[in-house]
Design a protein around this motif. Sequence first.
Motif, PDB file in Angstrom:
ATOM      1  N   HIS A   1       8.688 -11.332   9.882  1.00 26.21           N
ATOM      2  CA  HIS A   1       7.225 -11.424  10.308  1.00 26.21           C
ATOM      3  C   HIS A   1       6.489 -12.548   9.232  1.00 26.21           C
ATOM      4  CE1 HIS A   1       6.873  -7.983   6.559  1.00 26.21           C
ATOM      5  NE2 HIS A   1       7.190  -9.218   6.490  1.00 26.21           N
ATOM      6  N   ASP A   2       7.117 -12.950   8.477  1.00 25.99           N
ATOM      7  CA  ASP A   2       6.500 -14.061   7.632  1.00 25.99           C
ATOM      8  C   ASP A   2       6.667 -15.601   8.094  1.00 25.99           C
ATOM      9  OD1 ASP A   2       5.505 -16.225   5.743  1.00 25.99           O
ATOM     10  OD2 ASP A   2       6.340 -14.968   3.967  1.00 25.99           O
ATOM     11  N   GLN A   3       5.551 -16.193   8.645  1.00 23.42           N
ATOM     12  CA  GLN A   3       5.662 -17.592   9.256  1.00 23.42           C
ATOM     13  C   GLN A   3       6.415 -18.696   8.293  1.00 23.42           C
ATOM     14  OE1 GLN A   3       4.987 -18.090  12.483  1.00 23.42           O
ATOM     15  NE2 GLN A   3       5.964 -19.917  12.316  1.00 23.42           N
ATOM     16  N   GLN A   4       6.101 -18.575   7.063  1.00 28.38           N
ATOM     17  CA  GLN A   4       6.612 -19.494   6.334  1.00 28.38           C
ATOM     18  C   GLN A   4       8.201 -19.244   5.961  1.00 28.38           C
ATOM     19  OE1 GLN A   4       4.467 -18.282   2.524  1.00 28.38           O
ATOM     20  NE2 GLN A   4       2.899 -19.973   2.877  1.00 28.38           N
ATOM     21  N   ALA A   5       8.551 -17.950   6.133  1.00 26.14           N
ATOM     22  CA  ALA A   5      10.119 -17.721   6.170  1.00 26.14           C
ATOM     23  C   ALA A   5      10.868 -18.431   7.682  1.00 26.14           C
ATOM     24  CB  ALA A   5      10.235 -16.287   6.307  1.00 26.14           C
ATOM     25  N   LEU A   6       9.890 -18.328   8.551  1.00 27.84           N
ATOM     26  CA  LEU A   6      10.413 -18.894   9.898  1.00 27.84           C
ATOM     27  C   LEU A   6      10.574 -20.451   9.725  1.00 27.84           C
ATOM     28  CD1 LEU A   6       8.726 -16.518  12.620  1.00 27.84           C
ATOM     29  CD2 LEU A   6      11.103 -16.145  11.423  1.00 27.84           C
ATOM     30  N   ASP A   7       9.464 -21.116   9.194  1.00 33.18           N
ATOM     31  CA  ASP A   7       9.515 -22.399   9.045  1.00 33.18           C
ATOM     32  C   ASP A   7      10.768 -22.828   7.780  1.00 33.18           C
ATOM     33  OD1 ASP A   7       7.064 -22.547  10.533  1.00 33.18           O
ATOM     34  OD2 ASP A   7       5.959 -22.857   8.665  1.00 33.18           O
ATOM     35  N   ALA A   8      10.841 -22.021   6.943  1.00 34.20           N
ATOM     36  CA  ALA A   8      11.944 -22.512   5.947  1.00 34.20           C
ATOM     37  C   ALA A   8      13.299 -22.243   6.378  1.00 34.20           C
ATOM     38  CB  ALA A   8      11.987 -21.315   4.485  1.00 34.20           C
ATOM     39  N   THR A   9      13.407 -21.381   7.372  1.00 31.51           N
ATOM     40  CA  THR A   9      14.510 -21.062   8.141  1.00 31.51           C
ATOM     41  C   THR A   9      15.039 -22.211   9.102  1.00 31.51           C
ATOM     42  OG1 THR A   9      14.474 -18.695   7.980  1.00 31.51           O
ATOM     43  CG2 THR A   9      16.007 -19.518   9.800  1.00 31.51           C
ATOM     44  N   ARG A  10      13.965 -22.619  10.011  1.00 36.50           N
ATOM     45  CA  ARG A  10      14.073 -23.686  10.732  1.00 36.50           C
ATOM     46  C   ARG A  10      14.748 -25.051   9.977  1.00 36.50           C
ATOM     47  NH1 ARG A  10       9.392 -22.125  13.229  1.00 36.50           N
ATOM     48  NH2 ARG A  10       9.982 -20.647  15.013  1.00 36.50           N
ATOM     49  N   ASP A  11      14.064 -25.087   8.805  1.00 44.05           N
ATOM     50  CA  ASP A  11      14.117 -26.590   8.015  1.00 44.05           C
ATOM     51  C   ASP A  11      15.705 -26.194   7.685  1.00 44.05           C
ATOM     52  OD1 ASP A  11      11.639 -27.227   8.492  1.00 44.05           O
ATOM     53  OD2 ASP A  11      10.912 -26.728   6.782  1.00 44.05           O
ATOM     54  N   ASN A  12      15.996 -25.263   6.983  1.00 46.15           N
ATOM     55  CA  ASN A  12      17.309 -25.222   6.506  1.00 46.15           C
ATOM     56  C   ASN A  12      18.481 -25.095   7.416  1.00 46.15           C
ATOM     57  OD1 ASN A  12      16.756 -24.869   3.865  1.00 46.15           O
ATOM     58  ND2 ASN A  12      16.052 -22.755   3.938  1.00 46.15           N
ATOM     59  N   ALA A  13      18.021 -24.490   8.788  1.00 48.77           N
ATOM     60  CA  ALA A  13      19.175 -24.622   9.879  1.00 48.77           C
ATOM     61  C   ALA A  13      19.149 -25.985  10.097  1.00 48.77           C
ATOM     62  CB  ALA A  13      18.482 -24.010  10.989  1.00 48.77           C
ATOM     63  N   ALA A  14      18.453 -26.938  10.111  1.00 48.57           N
ATOM     64  CA  ALA A  14      18.272 -28.351  10.511  1.00 48.57           C
ATOM     65  C   ALA A  14      19.245 -28.998   9.618  1.00 48.57           C
ATOM     66  CB  ALA A  14      16.953 -28.989  10.643  1.00 48.57           C
TER      67      ALA A  14
ATOM     68  N   ASP B   1      19.896 -11.765  11.993  1.00 47.46           N
ATOM     69  CA  ASP B   1      19.511 -11.721  10.440  1.00 47.46           C
ATOM     70  C   ASP B   1      18.198 -11.173  10.548  1.00 47.46           C
ATOM     71  OD1 ASP B   1      18.675 -11.890   7.895  1.00 47.46           O
ATOM     72  OD2 ASP B   1      19.230 -14.216   7.822  1.00 47.46           O
ATOM     73  N   PHE B   2      17.838  -9.890  10.114  1.00 50.47           N
ATOM     74  CA  PHE B   2      16.313  -9.348  10.203  1.00 50.47           C
ATOM     75  C   PHE B   2      15.999  -9.356   8.979  1.00 50.47           C
ATOM     76  CE2 PHE B   2      12.955  -6.508  10.933  1.00 50.47           C
ATOM     77  CZ  PHE B   2      12.660  -6.716  12.654  1.00 50.47           C
ATOM     78  N   GLY B   3      14.734 -10.027   8.652  1.00 49.95           N
ATOM     79  CA  GLY B   3      13.992 -10.365   7.393  1.00 49.95           C
ATOM     80  C   GLY B   3      14.887 -11.397   6.787  1.00 49.95           C
ATOM     81  N   CYS B   4      14.647 -12.820   7.305  1.00 48.32           N
ATOM     82  CA  CYS B   4      15.706 -13.817   7.139  1.00 48.32           C
ATOM     83  C   CYS B   4      15.143 -14.836   5.783  1.00 48.32           C
ATOM     84  CB  CYS B   4      15.679 -14.714   8.502  1.00 48.32           C
ATOM     85  SG  CYS B   4      14.250 -15.466   8.984  1.00 48.32           S
ATOM     86  N   GLY B   5      13.988 -14.383   5.521  1.00 46.76           N
ATOM     87  CA  GLY B   5      13.644 -15.192   4.536  1.00 46.76           C
ATOM     88  C   GLY B   5      13.805 -16.790   4.767  1.00 46.76           C
ATOM     89  N   SER B   6      14.591 -17.441   3.745  1.00 44.56           N
ATOM     90  CA  SER B   6      15.034 -18.748   3.646  1.00 44.56           C
ATOM     91  C   SER B   6      15.976 -19.060   4.917  1.00 44.56           C
ATOM     92  CB  SER B   6      15.553 -19.243   2.481  1.00 44.56           C
ATOM     93  OG  SER B   6      16.780 -18.399   2.307  1.00 44.56           O
ATOM     94  N   GLY B   7      16.662 -18.048   5.679  1.00 43.10           N
ATOM     95  CA  GLY B   7      17.540 -18.138   6.653  1.00 43.10           C
ATOM     96  C   GLY B   7      19.090 -18.009   6.015  1.00 43.10           C
ATOM     97  N   ILE B   8      19.188 -17.641   4.776  1.00 47.41           N
ATOM     98  CA  ILE B   8      20.307 -17.973   4.244  1.00 47.41           C
ATOM     99  C   ILE B   8      21.609 -17.195   4.669  1.00 47.41           C
ATOM    100  CG2 ILE B   8      19.595 -16.249   2.529  1.00 47.41           C
ATOM    101  CD1 ILE B   8      21.099 -17.771   0.223  1.00 47.41           C
ATOM    102  N   LEU B   9      21.176 -15.986   5.114  1.00 48.40           N
ATOM    103  CA  LEU B   9      22.312 -15.118   5.729  1.00 48.40           C
ATOM    104  C   LEU B   9      22.501 -15.673   6.997  1.00 48.40           C
ATOM    105  CD1 LEU B   9      21.163 -11.594   4.443  1.00 48.40           C
ATOM    106  CD2 LEU B   9      22.466 -13.098   3.418  1.00 48.40           C
ATOM    107  N   ALA B  10      21.662 -15.995   7.883  1.00 42.15           N
ATOM    108  CA  ALA B  10      22.025 -16.453   9.305  1.00 42.15           C
ATOM    109  C   ALA B  10      22.865 -17.780   9.131  1.00 42.15           C
ATOM    110  CB  ALA B  10      20.788 -16.559  10.199  1.00 42.15           C
ATOM    111  N   ILE B  11      22.386 -18.746   8.284  1.00 39.35           N
ATOM    112  CA  ILE B  11      23.064 -19.826   8.126  1.00 39.35           C
ATOM    113  C   ILE B  11      24.420 -19.806   7.452  1.00 39.35           C
ATOM    114  CG2 ILE B  11      23.022 -22.103   7.131  1.00 39.35           C
ATOM    115  CD1 ILE B  11      19.837 -21.905   7.527  1.00 39.35           C
TER     116      ILE B  11
END
Length: 294
Positions: A189-202, A164-174
């Motif tokens: 490339h946005d650290q906030q997106a990576l943080d949100a993706t990790r939180d949403n994955a958890a 998922d390239f440009g994951c944002g909230s991680g919605i597509l990968a999840i």
Amino acid sequence: MPWLQLAFDIPRAEAETYSLNLEMAGALSVTLGDAGDEPQLEPGPGETPLWSQVTLTALFESDPESQALVERLAANLTEQLSALPRIERIEDQVWERVWLDTFKPARFGRRLWICPHGQPPEADDAVVVNLDPGLAFGTGHHATTALCLEWLDGADLAGKTVLDFGCGSGILAIAALKLGAARAIAVDHDQQALDATRDNAAANGVSERLEVYLPEQAPEQTVDCVLANILAGPLVSLAPILIARLSAGGDLVLSGILADQVETVSAAYAERIQLESPRLREDWALVCGRRPHT
Ligand SMILES: C[S@@+](CC[C@H](N)C(=O)[O-])C[C@H]1O[C@@H](n2cnc3c(N)ncnc32)[C@H](O)[C@@H]1O
């Protein structure tokens, strides 16, 4: 007890600063949602191709002192913003629900649901992604995300690997993981997106199957499916990288493309990918296809 709500649209990159300032000024809550605006269509050299706007909603008490404060804030914002801030009186609401009221469970395709935490869908066979986008883009309510979610719902992802390239909230990968993918790599490339993706994955119980990276740190391995909901410009310049990440026989799914940009984006991929007819939603198009075996 009534509340005063101050809402305005701002560039996403400035959301955190505005949120902090409003909290310091006395806001009881500050929430963010996708503004559903047009993206910056042609970011200049070196510019970040971000989805440009988010809607920031701040809630205040409704006593005369707060009323004066909100009016002062709105006057300052009017000088800073291109669109006018909106002040509204909210009657008898629980303030935590203001955000949730605009973010309802929604179904994409046959069985994929995106739901705010604590709001399950009423469907027995639902595949559910619980989401809190935080500061990152991606609740599924933007047509570009919806097109990808519908594609995912219709795909056979069992045991597959997904980028998922440009994951944002991680919605597509999840969503891909919940629909059966074995493993996903989320890149932004946005650290906030990576943080949100990790939180949403958890929160969705898929952390162990999801890796999260800045683009320069992402592994150069190939995957069975590449998803990229970015913008036409970056999709064209990233074409060699995205194609190189795709295994023979793998699926490519590109979104963030206005209908009249389909030809330009398709031209960057057509030599190496067998493209299907674009799928359309509102003014947006999804370009997808498969990398042939030879
Ligand atoms: C429109 S949002 C899509 C978010 C989510 N994948 C979705 O479908 O809702 C685009 C995301 O891509 C990221 N992005 C844009 N250009 C990028 C680039 N060149 N490299 C990595 N991430 C990028 C942005 O930070 C943003 O989070």
